[in-house]
Design an enzyme around this catalytic site. Sequence first.
Site, mmCIF file in Angstrom:
data_model
loop_
_atom_site.group_PDB
_atom_site.id
_atom_site.type_symbol
_atom_site.label_atom_id
_atom_site.label_comp_id
_atom_site.label_asym_id
_atom_site.label_seq_id
_atom_site.Cartn_x
_atom_site.Cartn_y
_atom_site.Cartn_z
ATOM 1 N N GLY A 90 6.333 54.961 52.853
ATOM 2 C CA GLY A 90 6.462 56.520 53.098
ATOM 3 C C GLY A 90 4.894 57.067 53.382
ATOM 4 N NE ARG A 154 10.790 53.955 52.623
ATOM 5 C CZ ARG A 154 9.889 54.120 51.905
ATOM 6 N NH1 ARG A 154 9.062 53.315 51.494
ATOM 7 N NH2 ARG A 154 9.465 55.360 51.755
ATOM 8 C CG ASP A 184 5.052 49.484 44.223
ATOM 9 O OD1 ASP A 184 5.403 50.136 45.401
ATOM 10 O OD2 ASP A 184 5.866 49.669 43.396
ATOM 11 C CG ASP A 185 8.444 47.369 46.745
ATOM 12 O OD1 ASP A 185 8.133 46.614 45.891
ATOM 13 O OD2 ASP A 185 9.122 48.410 46.658
ATOM 14 C CE LYS A 211 2.090 54.238 51.313
ATOM 15 N NZ LYS A 211 3.711 54.108 51.819
ATOM 16 C CB THR A 212 2.530 55.079 47.269
ATOM 17 O OG1 THR A 212 3.782 55.961 46.693
ATOM 18 C CG2 THR A 212 1.661 54.797 45.828
ATOM 19 C CG ASP A 214 5.917 57.579 45.050
ATOM 20 O OD1 ASP A 214 6.085 58.509 45.484
ATOM 21 O OD2 ASP A 214 6.513 56.551 45.313
ATOM 22 C CD GLU A 435 9.630 69.954 50.735
ATOM 23 O OE1 GLU A 435 9.547 68.876 50.384
ATOM 24 O OE2 GLU A 435 10.692 70.665 50.783
ATOM 25 N NE ARG A 437 7.373 61.189 52.828
ATOM 26 C CZ ARG A 437 8.307 60.248 53.000
ATOM 27 N NH1 ARG A 437 8.376 59.452 52.054
ATOM 28 N NH2 ARG A 437 8.644 60.138 54.063
HETATM 29 P P1 FBP Z 1 6.075 54.548 49.126
HETATM 30 O O1 FBP Z 1 6.415 53.960 48.095
HETATM 31 O O2 FBP Z 1 6.292 53.686 50.356
HETATM 32 O O3 FBP Z 1 4.656 55.227 49.249
HETATM 33 O O4 FBP Z 1 6.927 55.879 49.404
HETATM 34 C C1 FBP Z 1 7.206 56.940 48.564
HETATM 35 C C2 FBP Z 1 8.236 58.133 48.653
HETATM 36 O O5 FBP Z 1 7.729 59.168 49.306
HETATM 37 C C3 FBP Z 1 8.846 58.426 47.248
HETATM 38 O O6 FBP Z 1 8.351 59.010 46.822
HETATM 39 C C4 FBP Z 1 10.383 58.501 47.875
HETATM 40 O O7 FBP Z 1 11.348 58.385 46.903
HETATM 41 C C5 FBP Z 1 10.409 57.638 49.236
HETATM 42 O O8 FBP Z 1 9.207 57.460 49.652
HETATM 43 C C6 FBP Z 1 11.495 58.315 49.982
HETATM 44 O O9 FBP Z 1 11.492 57.396 51.033
HETATM 45 P P2 FBP Z 1 12.219 57.510 52.707
HETATM 46 O O10 FBP Z 1 10.992 57.949 53.265
HETATM 47 O O11 FBP Z 1 12.521 56.294 53.127
HETATM 48 O O12 FBP Z 1 13.095 58.775 52.698
#
Ligand code: FBP
Length: 564
Positions: A90, A154, A184-185, A211-212, A214, A435, A437
């Site tokens: 993300g 992803r 993490d992944d 990065k994240t 979250d 909104e 990210r």
């Molecule tokens: P990452 O763990 O890859 O940083 O993504 C975070 C995130 O924004 C989460 O908060 C959310 O649940 C998910 O990505 C949404 O995924 P997508 O962008 O595939 O809809």
Amino acid sequence: MSTKHTAKCECSQLQRHRCKFQPVLPAILQKGPAFVKPKFGKATKSVADQAAVKRIFPNTYGLPEITFVKGANSAVAKKAVRVGVVLSGGQAPGGHNVIGGLLDGLKKANPKNKLFGFLGGPSGIVENKWVEITPALMKDYRNTGGFDLIQSGRTKIETDEQLKAAKDNLIANKMDALVVVGGDDSNTNACVIAEYLKQQGVDISVIGVPKTIDGDLKNKQIETSFGFDTATKIYAELVGNICRDVNSARKYWHFIRLMGRSASHITLEVAFKTHPNAVLIGEEVLAKKMTLGQIVDNLAQLIAKRAKAGKNYGVVLVPEGLIEFIPEMKELISALNDSLADNEAELSKMNTVAEKKAFILSKLPAKLADLMRSLPEGIASQLMLDRDPHGNVQVSLIETEKLLVEMIRTKLAEMKKAGKYNGKFAAITHFFGYEGRCGVPSTFDANYTYALGYNAAVLALNKCSGYLSSVRKLTKKAQDWECGGIPLTMMMNIERRKGKEKPVIKKALVELKGEPFKHLAKNRDLWAVEDLYVFPGPIQYFGPAEITDMTTYTLLLEQGKKVK
Ligand code: FBP
């Protein structure tokens, strides 16, 4: 295969000014990679499941921690190197500055060094799609939000074919290192690639960058992931605006679900910034084994209490991962994960959700099948959606806030009949996720990401493979931050994903004994009844340092600092 960079970047006035902002580099990096030496600490262990993690990563397990110290290191500047970078998962504010810092670190060491961006996430490595990132191309992207310079994806590189294709393409492009910017992944996947290349005797280093939005990629060594600061500021502005609207109109209850995947860090931070009337924390729900019914009862009691005081309005924050923490739902989700993975082939032949649902219901134990049938149609279908390539439930697509409102409405009607409630309940639901990210990175994130990228360049030049770029002491001024590398295997444990036991970087969830949660616990009863809303307003990019350089309450509290 080189691709021409076609994305057009129309500059706003803010962007024009922000592009000129020069991030502050930590003092240790300021003279450049040739004046920094790695100091190696003791051998490390994974956070759990040591034997299993070591078996899977025999070549990258146990590496020592690295701290960068001052010292002549001209060897890193001698040979020109080629480094690839990929943005994975993300979006998070500051991704472009990681690339900018990486580019500047490499060019400072040797102007002939080259940086290449793999396009569209890890699939760009497998499919060999890249663009050279020159200083001219980088120019318009400095200090901007988004990942649009090279985009993200992803894809998980895990099959033998994918790993071989990645290796062949890295070799064909004469890469010396690969930098994976991810959560993490994605960083677990970076370690899989680092291990594979070592096993194959290929001298290409793989380095990760945390990065994240979250905020769940953190531990003793990684104080926060980038993007959390900016995203929570953006959500807090929106939530604060709603609090003010609530306080002005005094007629609605707003239920706001916030992104963050399983962990509730974003919700907690936004609560600190805005003081809503109720805050659900997934980790607390799990620890107290609260059922969905209890959560609904508690909220209904609060609504009734406020109604008694003439307040038929309020703001409730809901973390998007809440559903995964409600014990009965957790059990259902885990059974669904296994069942969806075990029956993938058969399910792929079915065309409708109804067909898939009927099939899955027949595979579930009776108790869980009954629970699934009792859920509103929309939620049950959302729980069945495909897992992401890393096996995660796509919680961003599950409308928990709507489920809560529906159940609370029923509960309040019962309470009304019993003479226990006499208010009005008009509810509005929101989901804030996408909104936040790609916002323009805050000054903290602009500095942090630039330092993480520059630091990753130093790790790459020193051939430190299997490490995560680490910039620490983040509550100090940027010039005083410490830099180094943390072995990726050090953060790993074994978890069940897609029906199988897999090594993964351990997610940091909200610690109920940690200072941030304690701060919430101390204040929330007051926020529930009094209207102590805070309206933080938008991120400030110019002006006094106390408002431009402000970091998160979470970081301050975790580092023992006092907050109001
Ligand atoms: P990452 O763990 O890859 O940083 O993504 C975070 C995130 O924004 C989460 O908060 C959310 O649940 C998910 O990505 C949404 O995924 P997508 O962008 O595939 O809809």
